[in-house]
Design an enzyme around this catalytic site. Structure first.
Site, mmCIF file in Angstrom:
data_model
loop_
_atom_site.group_PDB
_atom_site.id
_atom_site.type_symbol
_atom_site.label_atom_id
_atom_site.label_comp_id
_atom_site.label_asym_id
_atom_site.label_seq_id
_atom_site.Cartn_x
_atom_site.Cartn_y
_atom_site.Cartn_z
ATOM 1 N N ASN A 23 -7.097 -7.723 14.539
ATOM 2 C CA ASN A 23 -7.360 -9.221 15.080
ATOM 3 C C ASN A 23 -6.500 -9.351 16.239
ATOM 4 O O ASN A 23 -6.147 -10.474 16.911
ATOM 5 C CB ASN A 23 -7.017 -10.333 14.164
ATOM 6 C CG ASN A 23 -5.758 -10.287 13.761
ATOM 7 O OD1 ASN A 23 -4.874 -9.139 14.003
ATOM 8 N ND2 ASN A 23 -5.031 -11.349 12.786
ATOM 9 N N ASP A 25 -3.311 -8.989 17.017
ATOM 10 C CA ASP A 25 -1.900 -9.521 17.140
ATOM 11 C C ASP A 25 -0.955 -8.405 17.039
ATOM 12 O O ASP A 25 0.277 -8.440 16.902
ATOM 13 C CB ASP A 25 -1.519 -10.362 15.887
ATOM 14 C CG ASP A 25 -1.889 -9.454 14.497
ATOM 15 O OD1 ASP A 25 -2.131 -8.397 14.414
ATOM 16 O OD2 ASP A 25 -1.431 -10.216 13.441
ATOM 17 N N ASP A 29 -3.647 -4.608 9.323
ATOM 18 C CA ASP A 29 -4.069 -5.279 8.579
ATOM 19 C C ASP A 29 -5.003 -4.889 7.547
ATOM 20 O O ASP A 29 -5.497 -3.749 7.654
ATOM 21 C CB ASP A 29 -4.506 -6.741 9.169
ATOM 22 C CG ASP A 29 -5.656 -6.262 10.332
ATOM 23 O OD1 ASP A 29 -6.614 -5.541 10.059
ATOM 24 O OD2 ASP A 29 -5.508 -6.650 11.536
ATOM 25 N N ASP A 98 2.929 -0.398 -3.559
ATOM 26 C CA ASP A 98 4.373 -0.019 -3.866
ATOM 27 C C ASP A 98 4.933 -1.223 -4.766
ATOM 28 O O ASP A 98 4.757 -2.424 -4.599
ATOM 29 C CB ASP A 98 4.871 -0.297 -2.408
ATOM 30 C CG ASP A 98 5.991 0.758 -2.077
ATOM 31 O OD1 ASP A 98 7.044 1.004 -2.631
ATOM 32 O OD2 ASP A 98 5.468 1.404 -0.969
ATOM 33 N N ASP A 200 9.490 2.070 -5.854
ATOM 34 C CA ASP A 200 10.512 2.373 -4.689
ATOM 35 C C ASP A 200 12.139 2.242 -5.524
ATOM 36 O O ASP A 200 12.428 1.470 -6.405
ATOM 37 C CB ASP A 200 10.605 0.840 -4.083
ATOM 38 C CG ASP A 200 11.545 1.089 -2.688
ATOM 39 O OD1 ASP A 200 11.237 1.617 -1.955
ATOM 40 O OD2 ASP A 200 12.555 0.132 -2.690
ATOM 41 N N GLU A 257 10.064 6.904 -6.647
ATOM 42 C CA GLU A 257 10.906 7.699 -5.606
ATOM 43 C C GLU A 257 12.143 7.655 -6.171
ATOM 44 O O GLU A 257 12.754 6.967 -6.758
ATOM 45 C CB GLU A 257 11.085 6.466 -4.265
ATOM 46 C CG GLU A 257 11.477 7.042 -3.237
ATOM 47 C CD GLU A 257 12.328 5.982 -2.341
ATOM 48 O OE1 GLU A 257 12.466 6.469 -1.237
ATOM 49 O OE2 GLU A 257 12.835 5.012 -2.949
ATOM 50 N N HIS A 329 6.875 7.444 5.326
ATOM 51 C CA HIS A 329 7.313 6.242 6.213
ATOM 52 C C HIS A 329 8.997 6.281 6.579
ATOM 53 O O HIS A 329 9.439 5.506 7.128
ATOM 54 C CB HIS A 329 7.063 4.751 5.742
ATOM 55 C CG HIS A 329 7.750 4.458 4.503
ATOM 56 N ND1 HIS A 329 7.324 5.173 3.344
ATOM 57 C CD2 HIS A 329 8.672 3.546 4.197
ATOM 58 C CE1 HIS A 329 8.182 4.773 2.268
ATOM 59 N NE2 HIS A 329 8.780 3.696 2.815
ATOM 60 N N ASP A 330 9.611 7.137 5.571
ATOM 61 C CA ASP A 330 11.284 7.165 5.680
ATOM 62 C C ASP A 330 11.589 8.434 6.495
ATOM 63 O O ASP A 330 12.811 8.736 6.602
ATOM 64 C CB ASP A 330 11.769 7.241 4.253
ATOM 65 C CG ASP A 330 11.634 5.580 3.662
ATOM 66 O OD1 ASP A 330 11.538 4.676 4.369
ATOM 67 O OD2 ASP A 330 11.530 5.930 2.484
HETATM 68 C C1 GLC Z 1 12.875 2.978 -0.269
HETATM 69 C C2 GLC Z 1 11.677 2.842 0.877
HETATM 70 C C3 GLC Z 1 12.243 2.505 2.123
HETATM 71 C C4 GLC Z 1 13.155 1.246 1.949
HETATM 72 C C5 GLC Z 1 14.134 1.102 0.614
HETATM 73 C C6 GLC Z 1 14.573 -0.074 0.137
HETATM 74 O O1 GLC Z 1 13.735 4.199 0.079
HETATM 75 O O2 GLC Z 1 10.950 3.927 1.004
HETATM 76 O O3 GLC Z 1 11.730 2.260 3.203
HETATM 77 O O4 GLC Z 1 13.800 0.764 3.275
HETATM 78 O O5 GLC Z 1 13.590 1.917 -0.490
HETATM 79 O O6 GLC Z 1 13.549 -0.706 -0.255
HETATM 80 CA CA CA Z 2 -3.698 -7.680 12.728
#
Ligand code: GLC
Ligand code: CA
Length: 563
Positions: A23, A25, A29, A98, A200, A257, A329-330
């Site tokens: 969209n 922004d 999404d 998650d 998480d 995790e 993503h970390d």
């Molecule tokens: C986990 C997630 C990370 C987040 C952290 C706190 O390590 O993968 O992205 O910052 O937990 O929730």
């Molecule tokens: Ca969007």
């Protein structure tokens, strides 16, 4: 081993904010995800892990949840979420979300109520403690820097506990009422039809209620809070109860995790009656941990990496399945992190993919990995968004690094490396958005993008498709899923990562030469069939290697050998 429905699945992680914006922004999404389900199906994906899409102030990019029952409006609506779920099912795919239950957001109504009345019902949903002589209750350093204890606003002597950002107060798992609230929420999502969760920071839920002060390990006089996590006993009781009240009832898939697990505990986590289906294998990733987080990260050495992966695979054999990742993503992009400079090429990306995806366990591909996305070069700390990067940059500066040095580590290690938008095309903003992307797009998008790779049968993308197809092929699937893992050539070859996947029926050799020079391996068994190579497209008429196997620099091959 009892067979489970998820054993043969290939998973894919979506970081929604950076996946695809529909969209304009500048923020990815749910619609964007729905529109790419066929793309994922074609990649051989069975299961999708969505990083948090719950309502959140996004201090830690959605890992700070203010409403567990609501979808962030940046991403869409609950109707769109339901549509996404239905569309995945239509394609025989599974959706997992998650689950962030060690902490919530300071905007969650529980926390607001706790602040309004610290000694009331909701005060006990968190860890509120009195300070000591005007100072915090103890000296733990949070993961994102600073003391884990933050003063309760307007209250002179009370503090609340947070292991991550101060906007992420830790939930008090000792409180049975809180636990029931969480189970109710989890079951609500499972009832909707989710296949499970990525969970998480889950080992952090058990605190040492004495909160003993620890020997400082930095110039700030604080001690890393994970030291408490490593020493405290009793997380297993919480995890068993969690599973019995939720996941188990739905035969859900769960991937934890888990860092800082105790020696010998793996079976409790992923065994037949483990707390989780599987946990991520971070053994290669923690190799670069510095003494103070990652600003002093160590360089990656091939042999240490190989040793860590092999040891971790062998450990898994008697315990259960691990979940194998190159990046998430970390973490920085795997191509930039695990490959030497001469190997940061399409061939190198394919080689890394080969050795990772064919390991024993559940493969997880992170968005963009399938096209070989790379780290980003940023010229100033202003270009970073990630809360942890900014902290590590400051730490590095305070430890005496120059601006250039501190920035160089961020470019190498920052979580924002993996968070840049997916590069869909060579067009404006890499086809990610028609607006302004929330995080700068990697400048290499004209070279690395999905559209260009679609048109090139030799691309990383096409190779990843062949790789998942091989893993899932009716002929070899059994061996790739349930076969043993047997390392080979690690004593004789300095630059080769090689292993057999083998069962009673078949023996498959996976071999990759990470070195700059060609090598020649002495084959232990006659070759039956050529299955895959990142350097050539084999055809049925090709001659089989006899006695030895030559591997060029950055060449990876998969062969069937005699049993
Ligand atoms: C986990 C997630 C990370 C987040 C952290 C706190 O390590 O993968 O992205 O910052 O937990 O929730
Ligand atoms: Ca969007």
């Amino acid at each position: 081993m009892n067979r489970k429905w998820w054993h043969d699945k290939v998973a894919y992680q979506i970081y929604p904010k950076s996946f695809l914006d529909t969209n304009g922004d500048g923020i990815g999404d749910l619609r964007g995800i729905i529109s790419k389900l066929d793309y994922l199906k074609q990649l051989g994906i069975d299961m999708i892990w969505l990083s948090p899409v719950y309502q959140s102030p996004f201090i830690d990019q959605g890992y700070d949840i203010s409403d567990y029952y609501g979808i962030a409006r940046e991403f869409g609506t609950m109707e769109e979420f339901d549509e996404l779920l239905a569309e995945t099912k239509k394609r025989d795919m599974y959706l997992i979300m998650d689950l962030v239950i060690n902490h919530c957001s300071d905007r969650h109504e529980w926390f607001k109520k706790a602040l309004a009345d610290p000694y009331g019902e909701y005060g006990d949903y968190f860890y509120l403690r009195k300070g000591k002589d005007g100072a915090p209750p103890n000296n733990y350093r949070s993961y994102f820097g600073g003391n884990c204890w933050e003063p309760v606003p307007g209250n002179s002597d009370l503090y609340y506990f947070h292991m991550f950002a101060k906007e992420q107060p830790d939930l008090n798992w000792e409180n049975p009422k809180l636990r029931q609230e969480l189970y109710r929420m989890i079951n609500w999502w499972l009832e909707k039809g989710l296949a499970g969760f990525r969970i998480d920071a889950i080992i952090n839920i058990k605190k040492d209620l004495e909160f003993p002060t620890l020997e400082p390990d930095g110039a700030d006089g604080l001690a890393a809070c994970w030291k408490m996590v490593e020493s405290v006993e009793g997380v297993g009781e919480f995890l068993d109860e969690l599973k019995e009240n939720t996941f188990q009832k739905y035969d859900a898939f769960t991937v934890g995790e888990v860092f800082n697990m105790k020696q010998g505990a793996l079976g409790h986590f992923i065994g037949e009656n483990g707390y989780f289906s599987t946990i991520f294998d971070f053994s290669a990733h923690i190799l670069s941990d510095g003494e103070h987080g990652w600003y002093d990260a160590r360089p990656m050495e091939f042999q240490k990496w190989r040793e860590a992966v092999i040891a971790s695979q062998l450990e898994g054999l008697n315990a259960g399945f691990k979940a194998n990742i190159i990046e998430n993503h970390d973490e920085p992009r795997g191509v930039s992190r695990f490959l030497p400079e001469y190997a940061r090429t399409p061939a190198g990306a394919k080689m890394l993919g080969t050795v990772s995806l064919l390991l024993r366990g559940i493969p997880f591909i992170y968005q963009g990995q399938e096209i070989g996305m790379e780290n980003v070069v940023r010229k100033s700390i202003e270009e970073y968004d990630d809360i942890s990067t900014i902290d590590q940059y400051d730490l590095a500066r305070r430890a005496g690094c120059s601006e250039e040095e501190a920035l160089a580590v961020c470019n190498r290690m920052s979580r924002d490396n993996a968070r840049t938008p997916v590069q869909w095309s060579a067009g404006a903003h890499a086809g990610f958005t028609t607006g302004t992307p929330w995080l700068k797009i990697n400048e290499n998008y004209k070279r690395i993008n999905v559209e260009t790779q679609e048109q090139d049968a030799d691309s990383v993308l096409h190779y990843y498709r062949r790789l998942t197809a091989l893993r899932k092929s009716p002929e070899y699937k059994e061996t790739f899923v349930y076969g043993s893992f047997i390392p080979v050539y690690e004593d004789t070859e300095k630059s080769v990562m090689a292993y057999y996947r083998a069962d009673e029926e078949k023996r498959i050799l996976v071999a990759a030469n990470f070195g700059a020079e060609a090598v020649s391996l002495k084959l232990e068994y006659p070759v039956k069939k050529l299955l895959l190579s990142n350097r050539r497209q084999w055809t049925a008429g090709d001659e089989l290697p006899k006695g030895e196997l030559k591997l060029e620099s950055c060449e990876a091959v998969v062969l069937e050998e005699n049993r």
